[in-house]
Write an enzyme that holds these catalytic residues in place. Structure first.
Site, PDB file in Angstrom:
ATOM      1  N   GLY A   1       4.042   1.602  -7.624  1.00 45.84           N
ATOM      2  CA  GLY A   1       2.764   1.875  -8.273  1.00 45.84           C
ATOM      3  C   GLY A   1       2.078   0.669  -8.881  1.00 45.84           C
ATOM      4  CB  SER A   2       2.205  -2.995  -8.358  1.00 48.10           C
ATOM      5  OG  SER A   2       1.966  -3.154  -6.988  1.00 48.10           O
ATOM      6  CG  ASN A   3      -1.915  -1.706  -4.893  1.00 51.03           C
ATOM      7  OD1 ASN A   3      -2.841  -2.515  -4.905  1.00 51.03           O
ATOM      8  ND2 ASN A   3      -0.823  -1.878  -4.161  1.00 51.03           N
TER       9      ASN A   3
ATOM     10  CG  ASN B   1      -3.940   3.637   3.080  1.00 52.44           C
ATOM     11  OD1 ASN B   1      -3.183   3.700   2.099  1.00 52.44           O
ATOM     12  ND2 ASN B   1      -3.536   3.177   4.247  1.00 52.44           N
TER      13      ASN B   1
ATOM     14  CG  HIS C   1      -2.244  -1.023   6.256  1.00 55.50           C
ATOM     15  ND1 HIS C   1      -1.123  -0.219   6.358  1.00 55.50           N
ATOM     16  CD2 HIS C   1      -2.122  -1.967   7.215  1.00 55.50           C
ATOM     17  CE1 HIS C   1      -0.373  -0.657   7.365  1.00 55.50           C
ATOM     18  NE2 HIS C   1      -0.955  -1.711   7.898  1.00 55.50           N
TER      19      HIS C   1
ATOM     20  CB  SER D   1      -7.366  -3.656   5.516  1.00 61.75           C
ATOM     21  OG  SER D   1      -7.134  -4.747   6.388  1.00 61.75           O
TER      22      SER D   1
ATOM     23  CD  GLU E   1      -6.887   5.082  15.427  1.00 58.49           C
ATOM     24  OE1 GLU E   1      -6.310   4.045  15.778  1.00 58.49           O
ATOM     25  OE2 GLU E   1      -8.126   5.228  15.459  1.00 58.49           O
TER      26      GLU E   1
ATOM     27  CG  ASP F   1      -2.072   2.429   8.597  1.00 59.04           C
ATOM     28  OD1 ASP F   1      -2.352   2.939   7.504  1.00 59.04           O
ATOM     29  OD2 ASP F   1      -0.905   2.166   8.946  1.00 59.04           O
TER      30      ASP F   1
ATOM     31  CD  GLN G   1      -5.841 -12.554  -2.640  1.00 62.89           C
ATOM     32  OE1 GLN G   1      -7.015 -12.199  -2.691  1.00 62.89           O
ATOM     33  NE2 GLN G   1      -5.387 -13.611  -3.295  1.00 62.89           N
TER      34      GLN G   1
HETATM   35  C1  GAR Z   1       1.422  -1.987  -1.166  1.00 66.63           C
HETATM   36  O1  GAR Z   1       1.671  -3.303  -0.765  1.00 66.63           O
HETATM   37  C2  GAR Z   1       0.585  -1.265  -0.138  1.00 66.63           C
HETATM   38  O2  GAR Z   1      -0.309  -2.097   0.526  1.00 66.63           O
HETATM   39  C3  GAR Z   1       1.644  -0.757   0.800  1.00 66.63           C
HETATM   40  O3  GAR Z   1       2.721  -0.392  -0.014  1.00 66.63           O
HETATM   41  C4  GAR Z   1       2.728  -1.203  -1.172  1.00 66.63           C
HETATM   42  C5  GAR Z   1       2.851  -0.293  -2.383  1.00 66.63           C
HETATM   43  O4  GAR Z   1       3.039  -1.036  -3.548  1.00 66.63           O
HETATM   44  N1  GAR Z   1       1.147   0.354   1.548  1.00 66.63           N
HETATM   45  C6  GAR Z   1       1.536   0.661   2.765  1.00 66.63           C
HETATM   46  O5  GAR Z   1       2.373   0.033   3.389  1.00 66.63           O
HETATM   47  C7  GAR Z   1       0.868   1.893   3.357  1.00 66.63           C
HETATM   48  N2  GAR Z   1       1.351   2.158   4.672  1.00 66.63           N
HETATM   49  P1  GAR Z   1       2.791  -0.377  -4.963  1.00 66.63           P
HETATM   50  O6  GAR Z   1       3.538   0.956  -4.997  1.00 66.63           O
HETATM   51  O7  GAR Z   1       3.409  -1.349  -5.937  1.00 66.63           O
HETATM   52  O8  GAR Z   1       1.317  -0.217  -5.166  1.00 66.63           O
END
Ligand code: GAR
Length: 205
Positions: free
Chosen positions: A12-14, A107, A109, A136, A143, A145, A173
């Protein structure tokens, strides 16, 4: 103020980047719930610390993808969200599930789509000797991603990079990019029509 649901499966850092941006007033929205398909993940703790309601819908408790998704859409629809942000949500979603949310599901990715849909994106970029890699944000369509890209950030790949170092660079980023895109969505600057993404009424790329 837009009602945002964030779907997670892990650290969950995002999600944290979105919480922080909202606290700073940079996003005209509220996270009304965080939904995880995995119990006991760090992302749920982050939500609780920010006083955001959490819901766990554990896919292992369902006897198939359809019943899992039925429960997930029920939870989502009850909350009447304006935006559903996938943030490290690692379940593939059926087109029947995705369709009602087209245009309001985003999303993030970890690749420069259309390159490297799916998993192990950093490893694949390294194996192919790419000089550039990145992240991205796209609208989610049926579809995997494959929905229209809204914004990307590039990172340089150096000879010394490993899967882990590349992941860290990309994540730095991500934590800037996702709040920026969500802020634009919440200011009604992003649109989705006929499978294409628009910003301020202009088609993206
Ligand atoms: C992130 O890097 C995200 O881009 C990726 O998982 C990570 C989750 O990190 N997502 C995917 O690969 C989606 N197919 P987070 O839990 O620390 O946000």
């Amino acid at each position: 103020t837009k009602r945002i649901i964030v779907l997670i499966s892990g650290s969950g850092s995002n999600l944290q980047a979105l919480i922080d941006a909202i606290e700073l007033g940079a996003i005209n929205g509220d996270i009304v719930a965080v939904i995880s398909n995995k119990p006991d993940v760090l992302g749920l703790e982050r939500a609780e610390r920010a006083n955001i309601p959490t819901i766990v819908i554990d896919h292992r408790q369902f006897d198939g993808r359809a019943s899992f998704e039925a429960e997930l859409s029920k939870a989502i629809n009850e909350l009447k969200p304006d935006l559903i942000a996938l943030a490290g949500f690692m379940r593939i979603l059926n087109s029947e599930f995705v369709q009602p949310y087209e245009g309001k599901m985003l999303n993030i990715h970890p690749s420069l789509l259309p390159k490297y849909k799916g998993l192990h994106t950093h490893r694949r970029a390294l194996e192919n000797g790419d000089k550039e890699h990145g992240v991205s944000v796209h609208f989610v369509t049926a579809e995997l991603d494959g929905g229209p890209v809204i914004a990307q950030r590039i990172v340089e790949v150096e000879d010394s990079d490993t899967e882990q170092s590349l992941q860290q660079k990309v994540q730095r980023q991500e934590h800037q990019l996702y709040p920026e895109v969500v802020a634009r969505f919440c200011n009604d600057r992003l649109d989705y029509r006929d499978g294409k993404a628009f910003i301020d009424g202009k088609p993206i790329q």
